[in-house]
Design an enzyme around this catalytic site. Structure first.
Site, PDB file in Angstrom:
ATOM      1  N   ARG A  67      57.312 -75.584 -18.121  1.00 48.38           N
ATOM      2  CA  ARG A  67      57.433 -74.149 -18.403  1.00 48.38           C
ATOM      3  C   ARG A  67      58.617 -73.884 -19.327  1.00 48.38           C
ATOM      4  NH1 ARG A  67      59.849 -70.777 -15.203  1.00 48.38           N
ATOM      5  NH2 ARG A  67      59.209 -71.747 -13.263  1.00 48.38           N
ATOM      6  N   TYR A 122      46.165 -53.238 -33.944  1.00 51.08           N
ATOM      7  CA  TYR A 122      45.149 -53.850 -33.089  1.00 51.08           C
ATOM      8  C   TYR A 122      45.046 -53.025 -31.800  1.00 51.08           C
ATOM      9  CZ  TYR A 122      43.195 -57.124 -29.721  1.00 51.08           C
ATOM     10  OH  TYR A 122      42.451 -57.693 -28.723  1.00 51.08           O
ATOM     11  N   ASP A 187      52.573 -57.678 -37.475  1.00 45.85           N
ATOM     12  CA  ASP A 187      51.421 -58.450 -37.026  1.00 45.85           C
ATOM     13  C   ASP A 187      50.756 -59.005 -38.280  1.00 45.85           C
ATOM     14  OD1 ASP A 187      48.886 -59.351 -36.194  1.00 45.85           O
ATOM     15  OD2 ASP A 187      48.962 -58.060 -34.421  1.00 45.85           O
ATOM     16  N   LYS A 212      42.852 -66.331 -33.898  1.00 47.00           N
ATOM     17  CA  LYS A 212      42.023 -65.953 -35.029  1.00 47.00           C
ATOM     18  C   LYS A 212      42.057 -67.049 -36.101  1.00 47.00           C
ATOM     19  CE  LYS A 212      41.697 -62.401 -32.361  1.00 47.00           C
ATOM     20  NZ  LYS A 212      42.495 -61.194 -32.473  1.00 47.00           N
TER      21      LYS A 212
END
Ligand SMILES: *Cc1c(COP(=O)(O)O)cnc(C)c1O
Length: 389
Positions: A67, A122, A187, A212
């Site tokens: 982690r 978005y 973004d 994407k």
């Protein structure tokens, strides 16, 4: 020769692989260890402390726990940073996990809770800001109102360019100069590092839904933020505490995807540009949304992009009924959300990806978003033609 002396395509193929020769391997290794042997309590503990506060593992202290650090993820991060011209990058379990960690890092303990944002964004980002789930308060404004919207407690400016779903362009340098000391996050999902590097235009962070184009094959959910090392320390600190990690198998696929990213972007873009022009001449189409198709009146494409990308949207004369017909009649395009893969997708944002957006800011029910893939452009045009008739 350092990677900085090389062209973008070369960096895409070779970055983040600097340690492979010394390991005696050629392809990227996938390290699935959740825990790692400790050299001794003192050095292991010091390394733990470094990573739990967003730093890197200490050379003699080990990686302790996955982690906190994973070498497969770290290699992808350094590769993405190289492509963005950034000092560092931090990867997350999804684009939304990246956005969430980014907001927490800049608001959580800073005493600042105000966000300035330029729509469209978005739908998920808009939803997160609107929901006040993270205790933020958002002022939406136009690009030119950013400076006037900033307050003493403004933590962040959030923009997207080209924006999802209508490909609106924001002048990143203009926003950055208005924002002054307030960090601007862009973004950059639609443009990818191939077409746009927001940090070079004054932004503090370039955020990607790596789901994407970076993944590019519709089989990985991921997010990544390119930034300076000081910001990366904050982001890794939040990631270590909250745990929205990128899995090493996903990091492997993304890193492999980076090697063909420039090639894919250019090929998909070439088809998208042709399809945009073809759609513009179609009687069923009221407007095509595609960067530069309007002649780039503000010069934004020319100033900040190296290409116009492979996403487009169309407003249809027939409204929702025509959109419904188009999305159900296509055969080659898949009627599905998401974008940026090697196969073409089509969807209605108002009903799906942008459904949570406030009605006044939601795209119209006549706007169909299209992601152009690597199929033959002639086949794609033929499919759209039969579906629009
Ligand atoms: C998909 C998308 C996101 C969210 O990313 P996930 O990986 O789905 O969490 C953020 N920004 C843009 C522009 C997107 O298209």
């Amino acid at each position: 020769m350092g990677l900085t002396d090389l062209h973008f395509d070369t960096v895409a193929v070779h970055s983040g692989r600097e340690d492979l020769d010394a390991m005696g391997v050629h392809a990227l290794p996938i390290d699935l260890s959740t825990t790692n042997p400790l050299p001794d309590i003192g050095r292991g503990g010091d390394s733990y402390e470094s990573m739990a506060t967003g730093g890197r593992p200490l050379a003699d202290g080990g990686m302790v726990y996955a982690r906190l650090w994973n070498p497969t993820v770290a290699r992808f991060e350094s590769a993405l940073a190289a492509l963005e011209g950034a000092e560092a990058a931090v990867a997350f379990a999804s684009g939304m996990a990246a956005t969430t960690a980014m907001i927490i890092a800049h608001t959580g303990t800073t005493g600042k809770r105000h966000v300035v944002a330029v729509r469209p964004l978005y739908g998920g980002t808009d939803h997160l800001l609107e929901s006040n789930l993270l205790g933020t308060q958002t002022t939406y404004c136009t690009e030119d109102e950013v400076g006037a919207s900033i307050r003493d407690d403004t933590a962040l400016v959030v923009i997207e360019s080209p924006a999802n779903p209508t490909l609106d362009l924001v002048d990143i340098a203009n926003v950055a100069s208005q924002a002054g000391d307030v960090p601007v996050v862009v973004d950059n999902t639609f443009a990818t590092p191939v077409l746009q590097n927001p940090l070079a235009l004054g932004a503090a962070m370039s955020l990607h839904s790596a789901t994407k184009y970076i993944g590019g094959h519709g089989d990985v959910i991921a997010g990544v933020i390119a930034c300076d090392e000081a910001t990366a320390v904050k982001l890794r600190g939040v990631r270590a505490i909250t745990g929205a990690l990128l899995h090493p198998l996903a990091a492997y696929l993304l890193h492999r995807g980076l090697q063909t990213l420039p090639l894919r972007m250019r090929a998909q873009q070439e088809s998208a540009a042709r399809i945009a022009v073809w759609l513009q001449g179609h009687p069923a189409v009221r407007k095509v949304h595609y960067p530069g198709l309007d002649g780039d009146p503000r010069g934004i494409v020319a100033r900040q992009m190296r290409g116009t990308g492979a996403m487009l949207a169309v407003s249809l004369h027939g409204g929702y009924a025509a959109a419904d017909a188009l999305t159900s009649k296509v055969r080659l395009f898949t009627h599905a959300v998401s974008l940026g893969g090697v196969d073409s997708l089509i969807q209605l944002p108002a009903a799906l990806t942008h459904r949570p957006v406030a009605p006044e800011a939601r795209p119209g029910a006549d706007v169909v978003r299209i992601s152009i893939g690597l199929e033959s452009v002639d086949d794609l045009i033929a499919d759209l033609d039969q579906a629009l008739s």
